[in-house]
Design an enzyme around this catalytic site. Structure first.
Site, short mmCIF file in Angstrom:
data_model
loop_
_atom_site.label_atom_id
_atom_site.label_comp_id
_atom_site.label_asym_id
_atom_site.label_seq_id
_atom_site.Cartn_x
_atom_site.Cartn_y
_atom_site.Cartn_z
N ALA A 76 0.84 -1.21 0.00
CA ALA A 76 0.00 0.00 0.00
C ALA A 76 0.86 1.25 0.00
O ALA A 76 0.49 2.28 0.54
CB ALA A 76 -0.92 -0.01 1.22
N ALA A 93 -53.47 26.47 20.51
CA ALA A 93 -52.60 26.88 19.41
C ALA A 93 -51.87 28.16 19.76
O ALA A 93 -52.41 29.05 20.41
CB ALA A 93 -53.43 27.08 18.15
N ARG A 137 -2.31 9.70 -9.75
CA ARG A 137 -3.38 9.91 -10.74
C ARG A 137 -4.76 10.05 -10.12
O ARG A 137 -5.73 10.36 -10.81
CB ARG A 137 -3.37 8.76 -11.77
CG ARG A 137 -2.31 8.96 -12.84
CD ARG A 137 -2.27 7.81 -13.81
NE ARG A 137 -1.64 6.63 -13.20
CZ ARG A 137 -1.74 5.40 -13.68
NH1 ARG A 137 -2.47 5.18 -14.76
NH2 ARG A 137 -1.13 4.39 -13.09
N GLY A 179 2.31 -7.56 -16.45
CA GLY A 179 3.32 -8.60 -16.58
C GLY A 179 2.71 -9.81 -17.26
O GLY A 179 1.59 -10.21 -16.95
N ARG A 205 -51.66 33.28 25.24
CA ARG A 205 -52.01 33.91 23.97
C ARG A 205 -52.55 35.30 24.31
O ARG A 205 -53.36 35.44 25.23
CB ARG A 205 -53.11 33.08 23.30
CG ARG A 205 -53.41 33.45 21.89
CD ARG A 205 -54.62 32.68 21.40
NE ARG A 205 -54.41 31.26 21.19
CZ ARG A 205 -55.40 30.39 20.97
NH1 ARG A 205 -56.66 30.79 20.98
NH2 ARG A 205 -55.15 29.12 20.78
N ARG A 245 -32.79 12.33 13.44
CA ARG A 245 -31.36 12.46 13.73
C ARG A 245 -30.99 11.52 14.89
O ARG A 245 -31.85 10.87 15.47
CB ARG A 245 -31.07 13.93 14.06
CG ARG A 245 -31.22 14.83 12.82
CD ARG A 245 -31.15 16.30 13.19
NE ARG A 245 -30.03 16.59 14.06
CZ ARG A 245 -29.95 17.64 14.87
NH1 ARG A 245 -30.94 18.52 14.91
NH2 ARG A 245 -28.89 17.82 15.62
N ALA A 266 -49.10 21.24 13.84
CA ALA A 266 -48.20 21.81 12.84
C ALA A 266 -47.41 22.96 13.44
O ALA A 266 -47.93 23.76 14.20
CB ALA A 266 -49.02 22.31 11.65
N ASP A 302 -4.77 -1.43 -3.25
CA ASP A 302 -5.58 -0.81 -4.29
C ASP A 302 -6.25 -1.84 -5.20
O ASP A 302 -6.67 -1.53 -6.31
CB ASP A 302 -4.75 0.19 -5.11
CG ASP A 302 -3.53 -0.45 -5.76
OD1 ASP A 302 -3.34 -1.67 -5.59
OD2 ASP A 302 -2.77 0.26 -6.43
C1 UD1 Z 1 2.66 -5.10 -11.11
C2 UD1 Z 1 3.35 -6.38 -11.52
C3 UD1 Z 1 2.77 -6.85 -12.86
C4 UD1 Z 1 1.28 -7.04 -12.74
C5 UD1 Z 1 0.62 -5.76 -12.23
C6 UD1 Z 1 -0.83 -6.00 -11.90
C7 UD1 Z 1 5.61 -6.22 -10.64
C8 UD1 Z 1 7.02 -5.92 -10.95
N1 UD1 Z 1 4.76 -6.13 -11.66
O1 UD1 Z 1 2.99 -4.13 -12.07
O2 UD1 Z 1 3.38 -8.07 -13.25
O3 UD1 Z 1 0.73 -7.40 -13.99
O4 UD1 Z 1 1.26 -5.33 -11.00
O5 UD1 Z 1 -1.44 -4.78 -11.59
O6 UD1 Z 1 5.29 -6.55 -9.51
N2 UD1 Z 1 3.98 -0.85 -4.65
C9 UD1 Z 1 4.56 -0.57 -3.44
N3 UD1 Z 1 5.88 -0.20 -3.43
C10 UD1 Z 1 6.61 -0.12 -4.57
C11 UD1 Z 1 5.98 -0.39 -5.80
C12 UD1 Z 1 4.67 -0.77 -5.81
O7 UD1 Z 1 3.95 -0.64 -2.39
O8 UD1 Z 1 7.80 0.22 -4.46
C13 UD1 Z 1 2.55 -1.24 -4.66
C14 UD1 Z 1 1.70 -0.20 -5.33
O9 UD1 Z 1 1.11 0.66 -4.36
C15 UD1 Z 1 0.62 -1.04 -6.00
C16 UD1 Z 1 1.31 -2.37 -6.28
O10 UD1 Z 1 2.44 -2.41 -5.45
O11 UD1 Z 1 -0.44 -1.29 -5.12
C17 UD1 Z 1 1.65 -2.58 -7.72
O12 UD1 Z 1 2.56 -1.58 -8.10
P1 UD1 Z 1 2.59 -1.02 -9.57
O13 UD1 Z 1 3.71 -0.08 -9.70
O14 UD1 Z 1 1.25 -0.55 -9.96
O15 UD1 Z 1 2.96 -2.34 -10.38
P2 UD1 Z 1 2.77 -2.53 -11.91
O16 UD1 Z 1 3.89 -1.88 -12.61
O17 UD1 Z 1 1.41 -2.19 -12.32
#
Ligand code: UD1
Ligand code: CA
Length: 453
Positions: free
Chosen positions: A7, A419, A13, A135, A436, A329, A376, A100
Site C-alpha cells: 500500500a 394553538a 493519478r 506482466g 395567547r 437524527r 403543525a 488498491d
Molecule cells: C505489477 C506487476 C505486474 C502485474 C501488475 C498487476 C511487478 C514488478 N509487476 O505491475 O506483473 O501485472 O502489477 O497490476 O510486480 N507498490 C509498493 N511499493 C513499490 C511499488 C509498488 O507498495 O515500491 C505497490 C503499489 O502501491 C501497488 C502495487 O504495489 O499497489 C503494484 O505496483 P505497480 O507499480 O502498480 O505495479 P505494476 O507496474 O502495475
C-alpha cells in the site's frame, strides 16, 4: 498463513490529498476491504507496507492485529515485500495482496492458498483481451509457468501473451526471503520486481501453480477515479443482486447504494436512488420510497418511509409512516404506528406508540408518550445557547399548532395546549393551557393609504 498488503504507492493519478488506499469504496477505505478479506481468511499476521505520506493510512486503520512496515524510497514491488520480512514467520505461507485491489474475494484466495500448500508457489493469473501494461505469464511447451516478464521488458512475441500476472501470489516464506534477497534491478524500470521470484522458484525446482479468480473484477486495481467509479458500480451491482436473491424488490437494481450492511426481512420494497450507510435492518414488508438516505437504523415491520426522507441513528417500531421529507437524527426512538410528516425533524427523542407529528415540527430532546398529537409548527426550545434541556409530554396530550415548549418543561397526561402557546411552565394533566394575547378588534380603524403624487 500470513498476509502482506502492499500500500505504498502514491496514487498520483487520483489527484487527491487523501492517500490512494484510503479512497472509499462503498463508504470504506479500499484498504479496509482488503484487510477484512485477510481477516476472513484467518491470517495469523497482517503486515501493511505503507509509503511516503502514509502516516494517515496508519492512523486511519491501526488495529492491534496489524504490523506496519515503512517503505521509503519505493524501489519496486519486490523491495516493498522485503520491508515486511522482519514481521514474517518462515514456517508460514505468505500471501501478497494490494491495498488498491479492493474486491479480491475469499473463495479465489482460498484456492490460491491451497495451490501453495506443500512448498509450492501459487500465482493468481487472468487472461485479458487487452493485456497492455501487465506482466505476462511465460509458460514452456508443456504449459508450465517459467517466469513473468513485465510489459516494458517484453519482446513483441511475449507481449502477444494474454495471460497476465494479477500481482497476487502465495509463497513459502523461507524461500521468499531467500529469493527477495537475490533480486536485482537490472530491468527497464530500474526496480526490484517481485515477479522475478517466479523464475527463481522454477530454477529451485519449486512448482509454480497458477490459479484463476472467480471473476476478473476481483483482480482489478485502482489507479484513477474512473477505475474507482467502475469498481464502485460493480460492487453496488453485486449488492443489489444479493438483495434481489434474498427476496427484496428493487425498483431499479442500478439505482441503490449500500455503504455498509443492509439486512432485509421478507417482502421489503426499495424505490429508486436510496442510499444505505452503516448498519441498517429493515423488517418484514418495509417500504422505502425514492431518494431516501438511511444510516444506522432499525425499521420495524410494515413501516413506510416516504420519498426524500433522511434517517440517521434511529430505531422505529412497526407500522410507522415517515415523510415525505422527514428527518430523524441520532437518538431517535419511535414506537409503533408513529407518523412523522413533511418537514418534521426529530433528534434525541423518544416518541411512543400511535403518536403523530404530521407537519413542520422540531422535536429535540423530548420524551413523548402514546397517542400524542403534535400540531403543525410545534417546536421544542431545547437549547438556551449553552445547555440542552428535555421536554416531557405524557400520554394522550394534544398540542395545538405553532406551540413552543421552552424546556425543561412537562405536559401532564391528557393535557391540551392551545394553538400558539409559548409554554414556559409545566402544563397540568387533563386541562387546557393556553398562553395567547387576547384578540382585539378596533372598530372604525382605517388602513393607511399612499399619498397621491
Ligand atoms: C505489477 C506487476 C505486474 C502485474 C501488475 C498487476 C511487478 C514488478 N509487476 O505491475 O506483473 O501485472 O502489477 O497490476 O510486480 N507498490 C509498493 N511499493 C513499490 C511499488 C509498488 O507498495 O515500491 C505497490 C503499489 O502501491 C501497488 C502495487 O504495489 O499497489 C503494484 O505496483 P505497480 O507499480 O502498480 O505495479 P505494476 O507496474 O502495475
Ligand atoms: Ca498497477
Amino acid at each position: 498463513m500470513q498476509v502482506v498488503v502492499l500500500a505504498a504507492g502514491q496514487g498520483t493519478r487520483m489527484r487527491s490529498a487523501l492517500p490512494k488506499v484510503l479512497q472509499p469504496l462503498a463508504g470504506r477505505p479500499m484498504l479496509a476491504h482488503v484487510l477484512e478479506t485477510a481477516r476472513t481468511l484467518g491470517a495469523a499476521k497482517i503486515c501493511v507496507v505503507y509509503g511516503h505520506g502514509g502516516e494517515a493510512v496508519r492512523e486511519a486503520l491501526s488495529a492491534p492485529d496489524l504490523a506496519w512496515a515503512h517503505q521509503s524510497p519505493q524501489l519496486g514491488t519486490g523491495h516493498a515485500v522485503q520491508q515486511a520480512l522482519p514481521h514474517l514467520d518462515d514456517d508460514r505461507i505468505t500471501l501478497v495482496l494490494y491495498g488498491d485491489v479492493p474486491r479480491i474475494g475469499e473463495a479465489t484466495l482460498r484456492r490460491l492458498l491451497a495451490a501453495a500448500e506443500g512448498t509450492r508457489l501459487g500465482l493468481l493469473t487472468v487472461a485479458l483481451d487487452d493485456p497492455t501494461g501487465y506482466g505476462r505469464i511465460i509458460r514452456d511447451a508443456a504449459g508450465q509457468v517459467q517466469r513473468i516478464v513485465e510489459h516494458k521488458d517484453a519482446t513483441e512475441a511475449e507481449r502477444a501473451v494474454r495471460e497476465v500476472n494479477t500481482g497476487i501470489l502465495a509463497a513459502p516464506t523461507a524461500l521468499l526471503r531467500d529469493w527477495l534477497g537475490r533480486l536485482s534491478n537490472d530491468n527497464a524500470q530500474g526496480e526490484y520486481y517481485l515477479t522475478d521470484i517466479i523464475a527463481m522458484a522454477v530454477e529451485a525446482g519449486v512448482p509454480v501453480v497458477a490459479t484463476q479468480p472467480d471473476t476478473v473484477v476481483e483482480t482489478l486495481g485502482v489507479n484513477n477515479r474512473r477505475q474507482l467509479a467502475e469498481l464502485e458500480r460493480s460492487y453496488q451491482r453485486d449488492v443489489a443482486d444479493r438483495l434481489l436473491e434474498a427476496g427484496v424488490t428493487l425498483a431499479d437494481p442500478a439505482r441503490i447504494d449500500v455503504r455498509g450492511t443492509l439486512s432485509c426481512e421478507r417482502d421489503v420494497r426499495i424505490d429508486v436512488n436510496c442510499v444505505f450507510e452503516g448498519e441498517v435492518v429493515l423488517g418484514e414488508g418495509v417500504h422505502i420510497g425514492a431518494h431516501c438516505v438511511i444510516r444506522n437504523a432499525r425499521i420495524g415491520a410494515g413501516t413506510r418511509i416516504q420519498p426524500f426522507s433522511h434517517i440517521e441513528d434511529t430505531t422505529m417500531g412497526a407500522a410507522c409512516v415517515i415523510g415525505p421529507y422527514a428527518r430523524t437524527r441520532p437518538g431517535t426512538e419511535l414506537g409503533e404506528d408513529v407518523h412523522l410528516g413533511n418537514f418534521v425533524e426529530v433528534k434525541n427523542s423518544r416518541i411512543a406508540d400511535h403518536s403523530k407529528a404530521n407537519h413542520l415540527a422540531y422535536v429535540g430532546d423530548a420524551d413523548i408518550g402514546q397517542r400524542v398529537n403534535v400540531g403543525a409548527g410545534t417546536i421544542t426550545c431545547n437549547y438556551d445557547g449553552a445547555n440542552k434541556f428535555r421536554t416531557i409530554i405524557e400520554d394522550d396530550v394534544f398540542i395545538g399548532s405553532d406551540t413552543q415548549l421552552v424546556a425543561p418543561v412537562r405536559v401532564g397526561r391528557g393535557a391540551t395546549l392551545g394553538a400558539g402557546t409559548t409554554l414556559t411552565k409545566d402544563a397540568p394533566a387533563e386541562q387546557l393551557t393556553v398562553s395567547r394575547a387576547k384578540q382585539l378588534t378596533i372598530a372604525g380603524w382605517k388602513r393607511p393609504v399612499k399619498a397621491p403624487k
